[in-house]
Design a protein around this motif. Structure first.
Motif, PDB file in Angstrom:
ATOM      1  N   THR A 120      25.699   2.061  25.036  1.00  0.00           N
ATOM      2  CA  THR A 120      26.054   3.470  25.186  1.00  0.00           C
ATOM      3  C   THR A 120      27.533   3.735  24.943  1.00  0.00           C
ATOM      4  O   THR A 120      27.911   4.835  24.508  1.00  0.00           O
ATOM      5  CB  THR A 120      25.645   3.958  26.586  1.00  0.00           C
ATOM      6  OG1 THR A 120      24.252   3.683  26.778  1.00  0.00           O
ATOM      7  CG2 THR A 120      25.865   5.444  26.740  1.00  0.00           C
ATOM      8  N   HIS A 121      28.377   2.746  25.189  1.00  0.00           N
ATOM      9  CA  HIS A 121      29.813   2.991  25.035  1.00  0.00           C
ATOM     10  C   HIS A 121      30.180   3.389  23.613  1.00  0.00           C
ATOM     11  O   HIS A 121      31.133   4.133  23.387  1.00  0.00           O
ATOM     12  CB  HIS A 121      30.624   1.765  25.471  1.00  0.00           C
ATOM     13  CG  HIS A 121      30.438   0.551  24.613  1.00  0.00           C
ATOM     14  ND1 HIS A 121      29.420  -0.361  24.819  1.00  0.00           N
ATOM     15  CD2 HIS A 121      31.124   0.094  23.536  1.00  0.00           C
ATOM     16  CE1 HIS A 121      29.511  -1.329  23.925  1.00  0.00           C
ATOM     17  NE2 HIS A 121      30.517  -1.077  23.133  1.00  0.00           N
ATOM     18  N   ILE A 122      29.415   2.916  22.639  1.00  0.00           N
ATOM     19  CA  ILE A 122      29.722   3.224  21.241  1.00  0.00           C
ATOM     20  C   ILE A 122      29.532   4.710  20.958  1.00  0.00           C
ATOM     21  O   ILE A 122      30.273   5.308  20.170  1.00  0.00           O
ATOM     22  CB  ILE A 122      28.847   2.358  20.304  1.00  0.00           C
ATOM     23  CG1 ILE A 122      29.214   0.885  20.476  1.00  0.00           C
ATOM     24  CG2 ILE A 122      29.007   2.776  18.847  1.00  0.00           C
ATOM     25  CD1 ILE A 122      28.333  -0.072  19.701  1.00  0.00           C
ATOM     26  N   LYS A 123      28.558   5.328  21.608  1.00  0.00           N
ATOM     27  CA  LYS A 123      28.304   6.759  21.387  1.00  0.00           C
ATOM     28  C   LYS A 123      29.493   7.617  21.800  1.00  0.00           C
ATOM     29  O   LYS A 123      29.701   8.699  21.257  1.00  0.00           O
ATOM     30  CB  LYS A 123      27.072   7.212  22.179  1.00  0.00           C
ATOM     31  CG  LYS A 123      25.745   6.784  21.588  1.00  0.00           C
ATOM     32  CD  LYS A 123      24.609   7.510  22.293  1.00  0.00           C
ATOM     33  CE  LYS A 123      23.276   7.203  21.628  1.00  0.00           C
ATOM     34  NZ  LYS A 123      22.180   8.012  22.209  1.00  0.00           N
ATOM     35  N   TYR A 124      30.227   7.146  22.795  1.00  0.00           N
ATOM     36  CA  TYR A 124      31.292   7.972  23.358  1.00  0.00           C
ATOM     37  C   TYR A 124      32.670   7.686  22.744  1.00  0.00           C
ATOM     38  O   TYR A 124      33.676   8.141  23.283  1.00  0.00           O
ATOM     39  CB  TYR A 124      31.337   7.798  24.870  1.00  0.00           C
ATOM     40  CG  TYR A 124      30.221   8.548  25.566  1.00  0.00           C
ATOM     41  CD1 TYR A 124      30.386   9.852  25.995  1.00  0.00           C
ATOM     42  CD2 TYR A 124      28.981   7.947  25.771  1.00  0.00           C
ATOM     43  CE1 TYR A 124      29.363  10.543  26.630  1.00  0.00           C
ATOM     44  CE2 TYR A 124      27.955   8.627  26.394  1.00  0.00           C
ATOM     45  CZ  TYR A 124      28.146   9.932  26.820  1.00  0.00           C
ATOM     46  OH  TYR A 124      27.129  10.613  27.437  1.00  0.00           O
ATOM     47  N   ARG A 125      32.693   6.972  21.650  1.00  0.00           N
ATOM     48  CA  ARG A 125      33.952   6.796  20.922  1.00  0.00           C
ATOM     49  C   ARG A 125      34.088   7.958  19.948  1.00  0.00           C
ATOM     50  O   ARG A 125      33.723   7.883  18.786  1.00  0.00           O
ATOM     51  CB  ARG A 125      33.956   5.463  20.196  1.00  0.00           C
ATOM     52  CG  ARG A 125      33.989   4.320  21.196  1.00  0.00           C
ATOM     53  CD  ARG A 125      34.319   3.021  20.563  1.00  0.00           C
ATOM     54  NE  ARG A 125      34.434   1.991  21.571  1.00  0.00           N
ATOM     55  CZ  ARG A 125      34.310   0.705  21.328  1.00  0.00           C
ATOM     56  NH1 ARG A 125      34.070   0.297  20.102  1.00  0.00           N
ATOM     57  NH2 ARG A 125      34.428  -0.181  22.293  1.00  0.00           N
ATOM     58  N   LEU A 126      34.619   9.025  20.431  1.00  0.00           N
ATOM     59  CA  LEU A 126      34.619  10.277  19.679  1.00  0.00           C
ATOM     60  C   LEU A 126      35.709  10.344  18.622  1.00  0.00           C
ATOM     61  O   LEU A 126      35.580  11.087  17.641  1.00  0.00           O
ATOM     62  CB  LEU A 126      34.765  11.459  20.645  1.00  0.00           C
ATOM     63  CG  LEU A 126      33.714  11.529  21.760  1.00  0.00           C
ATOM     64  CD1 LEU A 126      33.917  12.804  22.572  1.00  0.00           C
ATOM     65  CD2 LEU A 126      32.313  11.487  21.198  1.00  0.00           C
ATOM     66  N   GLN A 127      36.804   9.605  18.830  1.00  0.00           N
ATOM     67  CA  GLN A 127      37.912   9.609  17.863  1.00  0.00           C
ATOM     68  C   GLN A 127      38.339  11.035  17.535  1.00  0.00           C
ATOM     69  O   GLN A 127      38.429  11.438  16.371  1.00  0.00           O
ATOM     70  CB  GLN A 127      37.516   8.841  16.599  1.00  0.00           C
ATOM     71  CG  GLN A 127      37.214   7.375  16.866  1.00  0.00           C
ATOM     72  CD  GLN A 127      36.746   6.629  15.643  1.00  0.00           C
ATOM     73  OE1 GLN A 127      36.158   7.216  14.736  1.00  0.00           O
ATOM     74  NE2 GLN A 127      37.003   5.333  15.600  1.00  0.00           N
ATOM     75  N   ASN A 128      38.589  11.806  18.594  1.00  0.00           N
ATOM     76  CA  ASN A 128      39.076  13.185  18.500  1.00  0.00           C
ATOM     77  C   ASN A 128      38.073  14.165  17.894  1.00  0.00           C
ATOM     78  O   ASN A 128      38.442  15.296  17.556  1.00  0.00           O
ATOM     79  CB  ASN A 128      40.383  13.241  17.700  1.00  0.00           C
ATOM     80  CG  ASN A 128      41.504  12.480  18.380  1.00  0.00           C
ATOM     81  OD1 ASN A 128      41.651  12.540  19.603  1.00  0.00           O
ATOM     82  ND2 ASN A 128      42.290  11.736  17.608  1.00  0.00           N
ATOM     83  N   ARG A 129      36.812  13.747  17.749  1.00  0.00           N
ATOM     84  CA  ARG A 129      35.802  14.677  17.240  1.00  0.00           C
ATOM     85  C   ARG A 129      35.290  15.562  18.366  1.00  0.00           C
ATOM     86  O   ARG A 129      35.089  15.109  19.486  1.00  0.00           O
ATOM     87  CB  ARG A 129      34.656  13.913  16.584  1.00  0.00           C
ATOM     88  CG  ARG A 129      35.043  13.330  15.230  1.00  0.00           C
ATOM     89  CD  ARG A 129      33.955  12.446  14.655  1.00  0.00           C
ATOM     90  NE  ARG A 129      33.822  11.198  15.393  1.00  0.00           N
ATOM     91  CZ  ARG A 129      33.317  10.076  14.886  1.00  0.00           C
ATOM     92  NH1 ARG A 129      32.917  10.048  13.630  1.00  0.00           N
ATOM     93  NH2 ARG A 129      33.230   8.990  15.617  1.00  0.00           N
TER      94      ARG A 129
END
Length: 423
Positions: free
Chosen positions: A133-142
């Motif tokens: 799940t942590h990968i989903k929350y890497r928004l990179q300012n999106r």
């Protein structure tokens, strides 16, 4: 989409109860999507409840934790119900509940460290895919325009998510409030089928107390519609290709069980070591919704519920009857994505040649040509599997279900995915 027979009534109204502990646990290091974790313990070592026994191997992986205290009996390769091989850690429960203290320590929760903490807690998708799940929350300012809570539970028998929403509505809204504060989505949408519309009143009342932008989307009582791509299309109108992160289109999707796992981890500062599982099937008297620790073998579940005698002449399925996997080893254990354990009557299936009716094409939610996968499997044609985009298949099983000739379409599709993966 197709209309499936209803078989939730015998279990839908049964409250969640906790299954007694097992003497033995089998914790898979590769039960999640991505690279398996690496064993962090040795045979003969004493471990504590919540102790990290598997360390994530890189970014696309997940930590694994012990559900009990006890001794590591074995570290060996097993075959999971989905056919994948991985290392499993067998733990003999000492029933002392000796806990690892301070598993994750943090003072402040921010949008920046949210993903890091999810990885530290080992949170993976509870809806079946078990995606880290942590990968989903890497928004990179999106920007997140729409946050979707996936409460779609359209497979027959399964009611684990319904009971979770029914009994833990306040906890679910609590974590959604946190999501709202951290990521400020334009709207939060809770999606579930019309057959669960009794949930509307409670969630709307709680939403009024929190005041964040929230609405409920009632879905048709049809199958399939629980995949990310389908939900996103229904709710936002955006067409998503499989493999494209929804956040690239400003959308985040989490299953109900995943969000409750997040909530409980942050509330306790400990990893989640159990989940809600529906145990049901044909003519079961002990059907119900149970909180079961990850790593619990199916043999213990059957014994605890008095179902051992039925196991010999039934098919045991992890998950639902459409997308689930048959279990042949009774040491097969509950994982983070095990939403159901079903005991189904054995039915003889006789296949006939394809009659080119096209029903499989009509029901495919991804607009693929399932009959071509059957042809490719017959001739072991790797290039055909790729040409007809077998990787885009979400394995919903609708094509297999609707086929009047009983062509083993899902068997062909899964074989194709394995062969394409090897290339």
């Amino acid at each position: 989409m197709i209309k499936l027979f209803k078989s939730k009534l015998s279990v839908k109204d049964k409250a969640i109860t906790t299954l007694p502990e097992s003497d033995d646990y089998f914790v898979a290091l590769g039960g999640h999507r991505g690279k398996p974790a690496l064993a962090a313990v040795r045979v003969g070592e004493m471990v504590k409840k919540y102790q990290k026994i598997g360390v994530a191997d890189g970014d696309f992986s997940a930590h694994v934790f012990s559900p009990v205290s006890g001794m590591v009996k074995a570290i060996e390769e097993v075959i999971l119900p989905n056919g994948n091989a991985c290392i499993s850690i067998a733990i003999k429960n000492d029933h002392k509940e000796d806990c690892e203290n301070g598993t994750v320590d943090f003072e402040e929760l921010t949008a920046l460290n949210f993903s890091v903490l999810l990885k530290e807690f080992g949170i993976v998708g509870a809806g079946g895919a078990q995606f880290p799940t942590h990968i989903k929350y890497r928004l990179q300012n999106r920007k997140v325009n729409c946050f979707i809570v996936n409460g779609a539970e359209c497979e027959p028998y399964l009611t684990a998510d319904y009971r979770a929403m029914k009994e833990y509505a306040a906890e679910l809204m609590e974590v959604l409030s946190l999501v709202n504060v951290l990521f400020q989505p334009a709207e939060i949408v809770l999606a579930f089928e019309k057959q669960y519309k009794d949930l509307n009143k409670e969630f709307n009342k709680l939403a009024g107390q929190y005041g964040f932008p929230f609405r409920i989307k009632l879905l048709e009582d049809k199958y399939p519609q629980g995949s990310e791509q389908q939900l996103i299309k229904v709710i936002t109108g955006i067409n998503m290709s499989k493999g494209v992160p929804p956040v690239e289109k400003g959308v985040l999707v989490n299953n109900v069980g995943t969000l409750l796992a997040i909530r409980n981890s942050f509330a306790l500062k400990r990893p989640v070591i159990d989940r809600i599982v529906t145990v049901s099937g044909d003519g079961l008297q002990s059907s119900g919704n149970y909180r079961i620790r990850i790593g619990t073998p199916v043999s213990h579940i059957l014994r605890a519920l008095g179902l051992e005698q039925m196991a010999g002449d039934r098919e045991i399925v992890f998950g639902g009857p459409m997308m689930g996997h048959k279990v042949t080893d009774l040491n097969s254990a509950v994982q983070a994505g095990t939403s159901g354990i079903l005991l189904l009557e054995r039915k003889k299936r006789e296949s006939h040649p394809c009659i080119q009716c096209g029903y499989c094409i009509d029901v495919c939610p991804m607009h693929l040509l399932p009959l071509e996968f059957a042809k490719a499997a017959e001739h072991h044609d790797h290039s055909a599997f790729e040409a007809y985009h077998v990787k885009q298949c979400v394995e919903c099983g609708a094509c297999d279900y609707i086929c009047p000739s009983n062509v083993p379409l899902m068997e062909s599709i899964r074989m194709g995915k394995r062969e394409v993966q090897i290339l």
